[in-house]
Motif scaffolding. Structure first.
Motif, mmCIF file in Angstrom:
data_model
loop_
_atom_site.group_PDB
_atom_site.id
_atom_site.type_symbol
_atom_site.label_atom_id
_atom_site.label_comp_id
_atom_site.label_asym_id
_atom_site.label_seq_id
_atom_site.Cartn_x
_atom_site.Cartn_y
_atom_site.Cartn_z
ATOM 1 N N VAL A 83 0.836 -1.201 0.000
ATOM 2 C CA VAL A 83 0.000 0.000 0.000
ATOM 3 C C VAL A 83 0.871 1.251 0.000
ATOM 4 O O VAL A 83 0.640 2.193 -0.775
ATOM 5 N N ARG A 84 1.883 1.265 0.835
ATOM 6 C CA ARG A 84 2.751 2.443 0.931
ATOM 7 C C ARG A 84 3.417 2.749 -0.411
ATOM 8 O O ARG A 84 3.407 3.895 -0.888
ATOM 9 N N GLU A 87 0.623 3.663 -3.227
ATOM 10 C CA GLU A 87 -0.012 4.978 -3.109
ATOM 11 C C GLU A 87 0.979 6.102 -3.352
ATOM 12 O O GLU A 87 0.603 7.186 -3.813
ATOM 13 N N GLY A 90 0.897 7.450 -6.885
ATOM 14 C CA GLY A 90 -0.317 8.085 -7.387
ATOM 15 C C GLY A 90 -1.235 7.077 -8.046
ATOM 16 O O GLY A 90 -1.136 5.869 -7.783
ATOM 17 N N PRO A 91 -2.107 7.521 -8.929
ATOM 18 C CA PRO A 91 -3.110 6.621 -9.522
ATOM 19 C C PRO A 91 -2.534 5.382 -10.193
ATOM 20 O O PRO A 91 -3.156 4.325 -10.165
ATOM 21 N N ALA A 94 -2.445 2.432 -7.945
ATOM 22 C CA ALA A 94 -3.677 2.147 -7.206
ATOM 23 C C ALA A 94 -4.033 0.665 -7.173
ATOM 24 O O ALA A 94 -4.548 0.173 -6.166
ATOM 25 N N ALA A 97 -2.011 -1.153 -4.476
ATOM 26 C CA ALA A 97 -2.462 -0.741 -3.148
ATOM 27 C C ALA A 97 -3.843 -1.295 -2.832
ATOM 28 O O ALA A 97 -4.089 -1.822 -1.742
ATOM 29 N N ALA A 98 -4.760 -1.197 -3.787
ATOM 30 C CA ALA A 98 -6.139 -1.639 -3.551
ATOM 31 C C ALA A 98 -6.221 -3.156 -3.356
ATOM 32 O O ALA A 98 -6.959 -3.641 -2.490
ATOM 33 N N ASP A 121 -11.760 2.615 1.104
ATOM 34 C CA ASP A 121 -10.541 3.276 0.639
ATOM 35 C C ASP A 121 -10.103 2.674 -0.696
ATOM 36 O O ASP A 121 -9.782 3.395 -1.656
ATOM 37 N N ARG A 125 -9.876 4.584 -4.379
ATOM 38 C CA ARG A 125 -8.640 4.626 -5.167
ATOM 39 C C ARG A 125 -8.880 4.128 -6.587
ATOM 40 O O ARG A 125 -8.392 4.705 -7.565
ATOM 41 N N THR A 126 -9.597 3.029 -6.689
ATOM 42 C CA THR A 126 -9.799 2.445 -8.015
ATOM 43 C C THR A 126 -10.791 3.260 -8.849
ATOM 44 O O THR A 126 -10.704 3.263 -10.076
ATOM 45 N N LYS A 128 -10.774 6.491 -8.862
ATOM 46 C CA LYS A 128 -9.904 7.522 -9.418
ATOM 47 C C LYS A 128 -9.096 6.980 -10.592
ATOM 48 O O LYS A 128 -8.898 7.667 -11.602
#
Length: 283
Positions: A83-84, A87, A90-91, A94, A97-98, A121, A125-126, A128
């Motif tokens: 995740v770190r 994210e 940026g996109p 995603a 991270a997701a 969350d 993210r997804t 976006k």
């Protein structure tokens, strides 16, 4: 996002550590279910050129290495690190991270409020990423996965009343349209049909949501053709058979769980799937 409070993956195994060139070599096996493209420098450059909102800081080589490291962390079960790193890009980061959020929340968190936070969350993210790159199949699949898991937590009936059923189905159908070989989207769409029919009945499910028993079975069968090594396809298929057909399909459902428990996991997520199948058989 701080990972200090995140639980450690309980089944650490060197086999899930895809250092260096091992990640690309194993990529097609690791992503047989979701068809995520390997994040090479050329891929990163092409994505940024095609979708300006996906632009990242630094050069493509560095960004590609960081996204590869995010996926390495995910596959070995270091979900907070995935995740770190994801994210921070940026996109374009995603999906890594997701997916880490979704799997971590599904298997390693008991607190419902925390599960809900992570699923929502991941969904945000997804969403976006969908807007930034409408051709990204996994942005739609992981969005549906997050909302689907969230819906199971709040009750499928409540989720349908809130209009989430339509969003989940639309995202899954879009994922399959973007990538017809997306086995995981077929699994999730099969589960969607089964959950809706089970919770509100076949007639209303068909008339209101276009859900049916036949469609559920068809999507699960397609998923197994596309990704025959998948434990989760077998588990979700078994759950659907139990919901839709009861005792008449108990033997087939049990056999599917037995097959799932014998699958050889290639990463942390698959290990969690297999361990869940084993636990179900022991109950």
């Amino acid at each position: 996002m701080s990972g200090s409070r995140w639980k450690a993956f309980p089944h650490k195994d060197k086999a899930y550590d895809y250092a260096g060139a091992a990640l690309e070599k194993a990529w097609s096996r690791l992503h047989a279910g979701d068809r995520e493209p390997f994040p090479s420098a050329a891929y990163m450059e092409a994505q940024a050129a095609a979708h300006p909102r996906l632009k990242f800081a630094g050069d493509a080589e560095a960004a590609a290495k960081q996204l590869q490291d995010a996926w390495r962390a995910y596959h070995r079960g270091d979900f907070s690190e995935a995740v770190r790193l994801g994210e921070a890009l940026g996109p374009i980061g995603a999906n890594a991270a997701a997916k880490a959020m979704n799997i971590y929340a599904t298997y390693l968190i008991e607190d419902e409020a925390e599960k809900t936070r992570l699923f929502l969350d991941a969904a945000n993210r997804t969403e976006k990423l969908q807007k930034a790159a409408p051709d990204n199949a996994n942005a739609f699949y992981l969005h549906a996965q997050a909302l689907g898991r969230y819906s199971q937590g709040v009750s499928v009936v409540k989720a349908l009343a809130e209009g989430l059923g339509g969003k989940i189905r639309q995202s899954l159908e879009t994922a399959i349209k973007r990538e017809p070989r997306h086995a995981d989207a077929h699994i999730a769409l099969g589960a969607y049909h089964a959950e809706v029919v089970d919770k509100i009945g076949g007639m209303i499910a068909g008339l209101t949501y276009g859900a049916s028993k036949d469609a559920a079975v068809r999507h699960f069968e397609e998923a197994l053709k596309l990704n025959p090594t998948s434990a989760i396809a077998r588990m979700e298929y078994a759950n659907a058979l139990a919901m839709l057909f009861g005792s008449s399909k108990l033997k087939q459902a049990t056999a599917l769980y037995e097959e799932a428990a014998k699958c050889k996991p290639a990463d942390a997520m698959e290990r969690l799937d297999v361990e869940a199948a084993k636990a179900e058989l022991e109950d």
